[in-house]
Design a protein around this motif. Structure first.
Motif, mmCIF file in Angstrom:
data_model
loop_
_atom_site.group_PDB
_atom_site.id
_atom_site.type_symbol
_atom_site.label_atom_id
_atom_site.label_comp_id
_atom_site.label_asym_id
_atom_site.label_seq_id
_atom_site.Cartn_x
_atom_site.Cartn_y
_atom_site.Cartn_z
ATOM 1 N N PHE A 118 0.829 -1.197 0.000
ATOM 2 C CA PHE A 118 0.000 0.000 0.000
ATOM 3 C C PHE A 118 0.863 1.247 0.000
ATOM 4 O O PHE A 118 1.975 1.236 0.514
ATOM 5 C CB PHE A 118 -0.886 0.046 1.257
ATOM 6 C CG PHE A 118 -1.683 -1.192 1.487
ATOM 7 C CD1 PHE A 118 -2.842 -1.421 0.792
ATOM 8 C CD2 PHE A 118 -1.255 -2.136 2.398
ATOM 9 C CE1 PHE A 118 -3.576 -2.568 1.000
ATOM 10 C CE2 PHE A 118 -1.975 -3.282 2.625
ATOM 11 C CZ PHE A 118 -3.145 -3.500 1.921
ATOM 12 N N ALA A 119 0.297 2.314 -0.555
ATOM 13 C CA ALA A 119 0.890 3.636 -0.410
ATOM 14 C C ALA A 119 0.099 4.331 0.686
ATOM 15 O O ALA A 119 -1.126 4.306 0.691
ATOM 16 C CB ALA A 119 0.806 4.418 -1.704
ATOM 17 N N GLY A 120 0.795 4.926 1.623
ATOM 18 C CA GLY A 120 0.119 5.587 2.732
ATOM 19 C C GLY A 120 0.912 6.796 3.166
ATOM 20 O O GLY A 120 1.646 7.395 2.382
ATOM 21 N N GLY A 121 0.790 7.126 4.430
ATOM 22 C CA GLY A 121 1.535 8.240 4.975
ATOM 23 C C GLY A 121 2.992 7.860 5.204
ATOM 24 O O GLY A 121 3.370 6.698 5.138
ATOM 25 N N ALA A 122 3.801 8.848 5.464
ATOM 26 C CA ALA A 122 5.221 8.597 5.667
ATOM 27 C C ALA A 122 5.486 7.823 6.953
ATOM 28 O O ALA A 122 6.351 6.959 6.989
ATOM 29 C CB ALA A 122 5.987 9.919 5.690
ATOM 30 N N PHE A 123 4.718 8.090 8.009
ATOM 31 C CA PHE A 123 4.970 7.451 9.287
ATOM 32 C C PHE A 123 3.802 6.620 9.792
ATOM 33 O O PHE A 123 3.944 5.887 10.760
ATOM 34 C CB PHE A 123 5.352 8.487 10.341
ATOM 35 C CG PHE A 123 6.603 9.235 9.978
ATOM 36 C CD1 PHE A 123 7.813 8.591 9.905
ATOM 37 C CD2 PHE A 123 6.555 10.578 9.689
ATOM 38 C CE1 PHE A 123 8.964 9.270 9.560
ATOM 39 C CE2 PHE A 123 7.702 11.272 9.350
ATOM 40 C CZ PHE A 123 8.910 10.616 9.285
ATOM 41 N N SER A 124 2.615 6.732 9.191
ATOM 42 C CA SER A 124 1.466 5.912 9.559
ATOM 43 C C SER A 124 0.738 5.497 8.292
ATOM 44 O O SER A 124 0.855 6.152 7.259
ATOM 45 C CB SER A 124 0.524 6.665 10.500
ATOM 46 O OG SER A 124 -0.063 7.755 9.837
#
Length: 80
Positions: free
Chosen positions: A54-60
Motif C-alpha cells: 500500500f501507499a500511505g503516509g510517511a509514518f502511519s
C-alpha cells in the motif's frame, strides 16, 4: 530513545519518540483485516500475511488528510 538525533528541547524529543513509535507499530491490513502491515519504506506499507503493498503516509498507514478524502469519496458514492 528516538532513532533520529533530536536535540534542543524535551518537547521535540517527546514528539519524535511518538512518531517513531507509530512508525514501528503494526497496522490492520485493508485487504485481509489482519494486524500485519509494517512500514517498508517512505510511504510504502506491506502486509506480511497476504503480501499486499500500500501507499500511505510517511509514518502511519493513513493520514488525517487521507481519512477525510476517503470519507468524502464514500459520501459522494452514497449520493449516487
Amino acid at each position: 530513545m528516538a532513532d533520529r538525533n533530536v536535540r534542543y528541547g524535551a518537547e521535540i524529543r517527546k514528539r519524535a519518540e511518538k512518531v517513531d513509535a507509530v512508525r514501528r507499530s503494526t497496522f490492520i491490513c485493508p485487504s485481509c483485516s489482519k494486524k500485519k502491515v509494517k512500514r517498508k519504506g517512505n510511504s510504502l506499507w506491506a502486509c506480511k500475511s497476504c503480501g499486499a503493498v500500500f501507499a500511505g503516509g510517511a509514518f502511519s498507514l493513513a493520514t488525517p488528510t487521507g481519512m477525510v478524502a476517503a470519507r468524502m469519496i464514500e459520501e459522494y458514492k452514497a449520493k449516487k
